[in-house]
Design an enzyme around this catalytic site. Structure first.
Site, mmCIF file in Angstrom:
data_model
loop_
_atom_site.group_PDB
_atom_site.id
_atom_site.type_symbol
_atom_site.label_atom_id
_atom_site.label_comp_id
_atom_site.label_asym_id
_atom_site.label_seq_id
_atom_site.Cartn_x
_atom_site.Cartn_y
_atom_site.Cartn_z
ATOM 1 N N THR A 32 -8.770 2.886 -0.696
ATOM 2 C CA THR A 32 -7.833 1.747 -0.585
ATOM 3 C C THR A 32 -7.508 1.546 0.895
ATOM 4 O O THR A 32 -8.224 0.860 1.590
ATOM 5 C CB THR A 32 -6.550 1.964 -1.418
ATOM 6 O OG1 THR A 32 -6.021 3.248 -1.146
ATOM 7 C CG2 THR A 32 -6.843 1.836 -2.889
ATOM 8 N N LYS A 84 -9.826 10.271 -2.205
ATOM 9 C CA LYS A 84 -9.280 9.129 -1.489
ATOM 10 C C LYS A 84 -7.771 9.337 -1.393
ATOM 11 O O LYS A 84 -7.177 10.071 -2.188
ATOM 12 C CB LYS A 84 -9.583 7.800 -2.183
ATOM 13 C CG LYS A 84 -8.969 7.566 -3.542
ATOM 14 C CD LYS A 84 -7.566 7.057 -3.628
ATOM 15 C CE LYS A 84 -7.240 5.905 -2.733
ATOM 16 N NZ LYS A 84 -5.799 5.489 -3.009
ATOM 17 N N THR A 135 -0.793 9.265 -4.028
ATOM 18 C CA THR A 135 -1.982 8.408 -4.509
ATOM 19 C C THR A 135 -3.229 8.942 -3.905
ATOM 20 O O THR A 135 -3.783 8.495 -2.932
ATOM 21 C CB THR A 135 -1.979 6.904 -4.226
ATOM 22 O OG1 THR A 135 -0.823 6.380 -4.751
ATOM 23 C CG2 THR A 135 -3.155 6.140 -4.881
ATOM 24 N N GLU A 182 -2.032 7.160 6.916
ATOM 25 C CA GLU A 182 -1.885 5.805 7.434
ATOM 26 C C GLU A 182 -1.375 5.822 8.867
ATOM 27 O O GLU A 182 -0.312 6.360 9.155
ATOM 28 C CB GLU A 182 -0.971 4.992 6.511
ATOM 29 C CG GLU A 182 -1.686 4.661 5.207
ATOM 30 C CD GLU A 182 -0.779 4.130 4.115
ATOM 31 O OE1 GLU A 182 -1.317 3.645 3.116
ATOM 32 O OE2 GLU A 182 0.443 4.199 4.258
ATOM 33 N N ASN A 184 2.434 -0.349 6.284
ATOM 34 C CA ASN A 184 3.293 -0.344 5.106
ATOM 35 C C ASN A 184 4.318 -1.461 5.073
ATOM 36 O O ASN A 184 4.860 -1.783 4.024
ATOM 37 C CB ASN A 184 3.973 1.012 4.963
ATOM 38 C CG ASN A 184 2.986 2.029 4.467
ATOM 39 O OD1 ASN A 184 2.465 1.882 3.374
ATOM 40 N ND2 ASN A 184 2.683 3.020 5.287
ATOM 41 N N THR A 192 2.397 -6.891 -1.860
ATOM 42 C CA THR A 192 2.338 -6.615 -3.304
ATOM 43 C C THR A 192 1.552 -7.722 -3.982
ATOM 44 O O THR A 192 1.888 -8.851 -3.911
ATOM 45 C CB THR A 192 3.748 -6.592 -3.891
ATOM 46 O OG1 THR A 192 4.452 -7.736 -3.457
ATOM 47 C CG2 THR A 192 4.455 -5.349 -3.457
#
Lengths: 384, 384
Positions: B142, B168, B179, B258, B379, B384
């Site tokens: 992702t 991932k 995640t 990230e 972020n 969304t």
């Protein structure tokens, strides 16, 4: 601006780091009843150790504060330094050494420049001016971008007194307590004389409900000093104003969080008890994913679900959980509603979040700020 | 690159969000012994609910994965969707529905585009190629910036097999689990057949020791599938390779956090027990002040003291606490040493941190990354 009677103060520059105000003293003509609450960090700064010692008898007459250096992790020498500062101030002002409370805030692990500070202590008396507390509010700032003052005037028997509070703090803030210093002064006393109990309760509903970055400073200190020159107030009146000042200052600290562009006010409703409300409230306001989403104006409600769900030992049934942003329910929001929420997040500087747990009747409010590039810049390059 | 025997797979684009690979299937010719570990978040995604159901008998023959949509917080409909995906895959591959494990990763709270996915399930068989697992490693990404693969070749009786892992995950990562999706496949079996016990132990020493941002995803899944085509390995041999792969993948996840520019490897030594090591280790690696300081190359050791000290219920005497950056003791470091540490922090991409507690003999290693403007950007604007 009204100052409590009998208090004198100053803030000045003595060159600890740069040419901004870095040294200040608050002095009361008469010995004050006093209480203080300190950091829970296991490595408290030297001033906290000395402050705990001096507040034991519940009396204070002066506070001496330096910024730019926290006197933390400086060993036995650091503690001796703090005692010596109190001693010099006591001499200069002709008061008892145990009636002086010291505070230091700034970089960790560097010995205080004692020559400069002791010299300033010896000169303290000549710099004092009546009231003048705004100058102190400025001198205690570190990475703060603005002074933080809150006060309430209270009239009784035709005389008007005041409870006057100031605070500093912008990073390393999850008070329990955080590099937060706050001093609250009054010419009134609460009737019961239970300053400690009232202060603790007020702190639990204000400073202990803010988090900027989940880090807990080694220096946090909140002090309440009451001269009682104007007599007493019923406890409930005194407490109402005290709590209101403490909350106002806490919100100012959260809003001025390092790099912040928005204040977040979260109310957890329907909690089983204070403990459940606090765990879930802190989990939400410490989540960097939520804080960045709000910064970006992104109605990313899934992150709220995640943050509630990661409190493993407090499972909340999914269908009992409600989340509101600016009063708008966000769980499973459709596209139009999401756009409304995005508009709200982008437009407002105070974001109101409500989370309902459906587990009981406890309600508690918490404050924080968004997480931005400014926080990174400030903390990556804040040099030791 | 060697793939385990008997496995077929593919990754392709079916247009869930954009034109990158977003759908993949892993299939084994024979039914595999299997085990899985899932998120502890109280609101697990629908695929986790279905996966927990299907793994009960310890057997799997296929894994079906989509990225760009996590199928989390999608209610009863979401769970039905995940079951239906398994059903279509089972039909297409002529296997049992309970031998299919589903995974989804991506945005929360949006229903899966079922038409696209079911159509891709029906076509699954024709896309399968022998091995080909690199394609899957790409399709599950992702916000990852690179594929994460680790494998070990193991020779036994002149035949060489492999334990092959992929993963991932780059945000919402404090696995307990995070995640993070990870699949580990082998043509060997551990002698005891205790896949679950071995996987749990390996996860505790790897994925559960990483934190990127303290947030715990609702989708985390680690699956181990063993075809056993090449027979068995002694448990200790199998475990050694399994753990080594899990740690390598965990480090890759942390390094690819990230916005990260550096991998942090923290070893807590001299802990009383695993619990104390974990509390203090996580407190350090979750501290945004430490992560930003390392990003900025600032030898701000006071922040380490603060982070150890804020674990209120694990007080460590100050003189028993030792902190090393790149092997250099930093507590109360002088100017020259600080410069050395600053140079180290700025130069290296893997920062080695050691903290000694002097409370016992337990040693545990944790991984994280620095905190940069990149994390905020990613972020704040991940829509969304």
């Amino acid at each position: 601006m009204r100052y409590p009677l009998g208090f004198f103060s100053f803030g000045r520059n003595i060159g600890i780091k740069d040419n901004t105000l870095d040294f200040s003293v608050i002095y009361s003509e008469n010995v004050c009843q006093a209480a203080a609450v300190f950091t829970r960090n296991n490595y408290p700064g030297a001033p906290v150790i000395v402050g705990r010692d001096h507040i034991q008898n519940g009396l204070l007459q002066a506070i001496v504060i330096n910024s730019k250096n926290s006197n933390v992790a400086t060993g036995e020498k650091g503690v001796q330094d703090s005692y010596q500062i109190c001693e010099e101030i006591a001499k200069s002002l002709s008061i008892k050494i145990t009636d002086v409370l010291p505070s230091s805030t700034g970089v960790i692990g560097v010995p205080l420049p004692m020559e400069k500070i002791l010299s300033a202590c010896r000169d303290a008396k000549q710099h004092l001016k009546p009231g003048n507390l705004e100058e102190v509010a400025e001198a205690i700032m570190t990475t703060d971008t603005r002074k933080k003052i809150a006060y309430r005037e209270i009239t009784k028997d035709k005389e008007t007194g005041v409870i006057f509070g100031m605070a500093k703090g912008a990073g390393m803030i999850e008070p329990n307590m955080a590099t937060m210093l706050s001093y609250i002064l009054s010419d009134y006393l609460p009737e019961s004389g239970d300053l400690k109990g009232l202060l603790r309760k007020a702190v639990d509903h204000s400073y202990n409900c803010i988090t900027i970055d989940s880090d807990t400073s080694t220096s946090d200190t909140v002090v309440l000093m009451c001269s009682g020159i104007l007599g007493t107030l019923p406890d409930e009146v005194f407490y109402r104003h005290l709590e209101s000042i403490a909350i106002e200052l806490s919100k100012k600290i959260a809003r001025d969080g390092e790099g912040a562009t928005k204040l977040l006010e979260l109310t957890v409703k329907g909690a089983r008890d204070d403990n459940q409300a606090t765990k879930i409230g802190k989990s939400i306001l410490n989540s960097p994913l939520i804080k960045t989403a709000i910064y970006g104006g992104d109605p990313n409600w899934g992150r709220f679900v995640m943050a509630v769900g990661k409190v493993f030992d407090e499972p909340i049934p999914y269908d009992k959980l409600f989340i509101y942003l600016g009063g708008i329910p966000v769980k499973a929001a459709d596209t139009i509603t999401k756009q409304k929420i995005a508009d709200y997040l982008k437009k407002e500087e105070e974001i109101v979040i409500t989370v309902e747990l459906g587990s009981g009747k406890t309600e508690k409010t918490f404050w924080s700020c968004d997480l931005t590039e400014g926080y990174i810049k400030e903390n990556a390059y804040y040099t030791t």
